[in-house]
Structure formats: structure tokens, C-alpha cells
Write a protein that holds these residues in place. Structure first.
Motif, PDB file in Angstrom:
ATOM      1  N   GLU A   1      12.527  40.738  25.467  1.00 42.80           N
ATOM      2  CA  GLU A   1      12.352  40.803  26.961  1.00 42.80           C
ATOM      3  C   GLU A   1      12.772  39.804  27.488  1.00 42.80           C
ATOM      4  O   GLU A   1      13.300  40.032  28.955  1.00 42.80           O
ATOM      5  CB  GLU A   1      10.794  40.846  27.266  1.00 42.80           C
ATOM      6  N   ARG A   2      13.314  38.571  27.115  1.00 44.65           N
ATOM      7  CA  ARG A   2      13.878  37.565  27.853  1.00 44.65           C
ATOM      8  C   ARG A   2      15.483  37.817  28.006  1.00 44.65           C
ATOM      9  O   ARG A   2      15.969  38.565  27.195  1.00 44.65           O
ATOM     10  CB  ARG A   2      13.988  36.184  26.730  1.00 44.65           C
ATOM     11  N   PRO A   3      15.600  37.644  29.642  1.00 44.98           N
ATOM     12  CA  PRO A   3      16.984  37.836  29.923  1.00 44.98           C
ATOM     13  C   PRO A   3      18.169  37.007  29.280  1.00 44.98           C
ATOM     14  O   PRO A   3      17.747  35.830  28.940  1.00 44.98           O
ATOM     15  CB  PRO A   3      17.123  37.529  31.429  1.00 44.98           C
ATOM     16  N   ARG A   4      19.224  37.703  28.786  1.00 45.74           N
ATOM     17  CA  ARG A   4      20.355  36.531  27.943  1.00 45.74           C
ATOM     18  C   ARG A   4      20.872  35.938  29.201  1.00 45.74           C
ATOM     19  O   ARG A   4      21.564  36.603  30.107  1.00 45.74           O
ATOM     20  CB  ARG A   4      21.239  37.507  27.136  1.00 45.74           C
ATOM     21  N   LEU A   5      21.198  34.678  29.051  1.00 44.87           N
ATOM     22  CA  LEU A   5      21.908  33.788  29.811  1.00 44.87           C
ATOM     23  C   LEU A   5      23.495  33.868  29.329  1.00 44.87           C
ATOM     24  O   LEU A   5      23.696  33.606  28.262  1.00 44.87           O
ATOM     25  CB  LEU A   5      21.413  32.490  29.938  1.00 44.87           C
ATOM     26  N   GLU A   6      24.443  34.023  30.228  1.00 45.25           N
ATOM     27  CA  GLU A   6      25.820  33.823  29.775  1.00 45.25           C
ATOM     28  C   GLU A   6      26.071  32.135  29.635  1.00 45.25           C
ATOM     29  O   GLU A   6      25.891  31.434  30.401  1.00 45.25           O
ATOM     30  CB  GLU A   6      26.825  34.379  30.807  1.00 45.25           C
ATOM     31  N   ARG A   7      26.305  31.881  28.430  1.00 46.40           N
ATOM     32  CA  ARG A   7      26.791  30.359  28.114  1.00 46.40           C
ATOM     33  C   ARG A   7      28.069  30.145  28.699  1.00 46.40           C
ATOM     34  O   ARG A   7      29.120  30.934  28.385  1.00 46.40           O
ATOM     35  CB  ARG A   7      26.620  30.216  26.615  1.00 46.40           C
ATOM     36  N   ARG A   8      28.213  28.769  29.198  1.00 45.91           N
ATOM     37  CA  ARG A   8      29.407  28.353  29.593  1.00 45.91           C
ATOM     38  C   ARG A   8      29.836  27.285  28.641  1.00 45.91           C
ATOM     39  O   ARG A   8      28.874  26.704  28.124  1.00 45.91           O
ATOM     40  CB  ARG A   8      29.429  27.810  31.144  1.00 45.91           C
ATOM     41  N   ASP A   9      31.202  26.871  28.799  1.00 42.74           N
ATOM     42  CA  ASP A   9      31.670  25.658  28.116  1.00 42.74           C
ATOM     43  C   ASP A   9      31.113  24.527  28.922  1.00 42.74           C
ATOM     44  O   ASP A   9      31.467  24.395  29.918  1.00 42.74           O
ATOM     45  CB  ASP A   9      33.155  25.508  27.901  1.00 42.74           C
ATOM     46  N   ILE A  10      30.337  23.656  28.042  1.00 41.46           N
ATOM     47  CA  ILE A  10      29.526  22.470  29.075  1.00 41.46           C
ATOM     48  C   ILE A  10      30.476  21.435  28.943  1.00 41.46           C
ATOM     49  O   ILE A  10      30.183  20.317  29.429  1.00 41.46           O
ATOM     50  CB  ILE A  10      28.153  22.281  28.577  1.00 41.46           C
TER      51      ILE A  10
ATOM     52  N   LYS B   1      33.644  -2.443  30.885  1.00 41.60           N
ATOM     53  CA  LYS B   1      32.429  -1.967  29.767  1.00 41.60           C
ATOM     54  C   LYS B   1      32.457  -0.598  29.437  1.00 41.60           C
ATOM     55  O   LYS B   1      32.345  -0.335  28.292  1.00 41.60           O
ATOM     56  CB  LYS B   1      31.256  -2.171  30.658  1.00 41.60           C
ATOM     57  N   SER B   2      33.113   0.333  30.407  1.00 39.80           N
ATOM     58  CA  SER B   2      33.304   1.783  29.720  1.00 39.80           C
ATOM     59  C   SER B   2      34.214   2.529  30.650  1.00 39.80           C
ATOM     60  O   SER B   2      34.530   2.155  32.013  1.00 39.80           O
ATOM     61  CB  SER B   2      31.870   2.306  29.872  1.00 39.80           C
ATOM     62  N   VAL B   3      34.641   3.469  29.952  1.00 38.10           N
ATOM     63  CA  VAL B   3      35.613   4.257  30.748  1.00 38.10           C
ATOM     64  C   VAL B   3      35.563   5.853  30.151  1.00 38.10           C
ATOM     65  O   VAL B   3      35.185   6.146  28.854  1.00 38.10           O
ATOM     66  CB  VAL B   3      37.109   4.171  30.132  1.00 38.10           C
ATOM     67  N   GLU B   4      35.166   6.725  31.325  1.00 38.38           N
ATOM     68  CA  GLU B   4      34.379   7.806  31.076  1.00 38.38           C
ATOM     69  C   GLU B   4      35.332   9.030  31.893  1.00 38.38           C
ATOM     70  O   GLU B   4      35.733   8.625  32.784  1.00 38.38           O
ATOM     71  CB  GLU B   4      32.974   7.945  31.235  1.00 38.38           C
ATOM     72  N   ARG B   5      35.463  10.183  31.259  1.00 37.27           N
ATOM     73  CA  ARG B   5      36.039  11.373  32.041  1.00 37.27           C
ATOM     74  C   ARG B   5      34.951  11.786  32.963  1.00 37.27           C
ATOM     75  O   ARG B   5      33.804  11.916  32.717  1.00 37.27           O
ATOM     76  CB  ARG B   5      36.356  12.332  31.187  1.00 37.27           C
ATOM     77  N   ASP B   6      35.346  12.247  34.078  1.00 40.74           N
ATOM     78  CA  ASP B   6      34.473  12.583  35.108  1.00 40.74           C
ATOM     79  C   ASP B   6      34.321  14.022  34.835  1.00 40.74           C
ATOM     80  O   ASP B   6      35.026  15.006  34.937  1.00 40.74           O
ATOM     81  CB  ASP B   6      35.343  12.631  36.507  1.00 40.74           C
ATOM     82  N   ARG B   7      32.829  14.265  34.643  1.00 39.25           N
ATOM     83  CA  ARG B   7      32.390  15.633  33.984  1.00 39.25           C
ATOM     84  C   ARG B   7      31.994  16.591  35.377  1.00 39.25           C
ATOM     85  O   ARG B   7      31.595  15.966  36.618  1.00 39.25           O
ATOM     86  CB  ARG B   7      30.889  15.567  33.585  1.00 39.25           C
ATOM     87  N   ILE B   8      32.406  17.742  35.247  1.00 40.99           N
ATOM     88  CA  ILE B   8      32.286  18.691  36.337  1.00 40.99           C
ATOM     89  C   ILE B   8      31.036  19.324  36.120  1.00 40.99           C
ATOM     90  O   ILE B   8      30.801  19.980  34.939  1.00 40.99           O
ATOM     91  CB  ILE B   8      33.395  19.670  36.594  1.00 40.99           C
ATOM     92  N   TYR B   9      29.992  19.500  37.166  1.00 42.35           N
ATOM     93  CA  TYR B   9      28.682  20.382  36.984  1.00 42.35           C
ATOM     94  C   TYR B   9      28.727  21.269  38.027  1.00 42.35           C
ATOM     95  O   TYR B   9      29.164  21.143  39.110  1.00 42.35           O
ATOM     96  CB  TYR B   9      27.491  19.244  37.269  1.00 42.35           C
TER      97      TYR B   9
END
Length: 129
Positions: free
Chosen positions: A25-34, A100-108
Motif C-alpha cells: 500500500e505504501r507509495p513508491r518514491l522515485e530515488r534520485r542520486d543524492i 581545516k577542511s575543503v568540501e564540495r558544495d552539495r546541491i539540495y
């Protein structure tokens, strides 16, 4: 004893049937590349004791541009120039004194079905004082 095993088997079958029905009964959610990132933006945090000057000099030498200077935390968002690889830029800035740190900018995405959500209709109301 025979009836005990029979009762246990019936209970287990009933539980399994309900679980299968609920899952169906649960709706299936379309998964995206996170793992979606900005192609040319880095977030760099530096040590307050060392200061931002070594990092600013490195940004200028790399021909990158400061997009945002985070006032509350010690860090910058920078855009690396076209033609330079993001991986090379990460390695370059990690070697800068005080970084101290270098990170890529994640898109939400605000409509992202994977991340945790707080339903507005379930949030507690706060009365103004």
C-alpha cells in the motif's frame, strides 16, 4: 503442545500477511542520486588562529573567486575558474596553511523525497509571548 505450535504458526502468518499488505500500500518514491554537487564551487574552512590571509592569497593565486565569506564561521565559498578540475582544486587548497577542511558544495532540492522531512502540519505551535 500441538495446538501451541499451530497457534504460533497462525500468528506468524497473520503478521507476515499484514506486513506484506502494508508494504504494497505504501507509495513508491522515485530515488534520485543524492551525490549531486556544484561543478565548480568549494566550501573551505580555515583556522581562526592562523587567519584568512594565507587562504585569500591562495585563492587569488589559483585565480578563483570568493562567492561568500561566512561571517559567523571561519570559511569561504569559492568558485574555481573554468578549465580547472575540482579534484585538483581540492588537493591544492587542502595544502594551504591554516585550512581545516575543503568540501564540495552539495546541491539540495526542497522536493527531495529521500531526506528527512518535517511535516508542517505536525510541527508544534509556538504561541508568541
Amino acid at each position: 503442545m500441538k495446538y501451541l505450535w499451530l497457534a504460533l504458526a497462525l500468528i506468524l502468518m497473520a503478521c507476515g500477511t499484514k506486513q506484506q499488505q502494508t508494504e504494497m500500500e505504501r507509495p513508491r518514491l522515485e530515488r534520485r542520486d543524492i551525490g549531486e554537487f556544484s561543478p565548480n564551487t568549494l566550501l573551505i574552512m580555515y583556522d581562526k588562529e592562523v587567519g584568512k590571509e594565507p587562504l585569500l592569497k591562495a585563492i587569488e593565486a589559483y585565480e578563483a573567486k570568493v562567492i561568500y565569506d561566512y561571517g559567523i564561521v571561519t570559511g569561504f565559498a569559492i568558485r574555481i575558474p573554468d578549465g580547472k578540475k575540482i579534484g585538483d582544486a581540492i588537493l591544492y587548497f587542502k595544502k594551504v596553511e591554516g585550512v581545516k577542511s575543503v568540501e564540495r558544495d552539495r546541491i539540495y532540492h526542497i522536493d527531495d523525497p529521500i531526506g528527512p522531512h518535517r511535516r508542517i502540519d505536525k510541527m508544534p505551535l509556538v504561541k508568541p509571548e
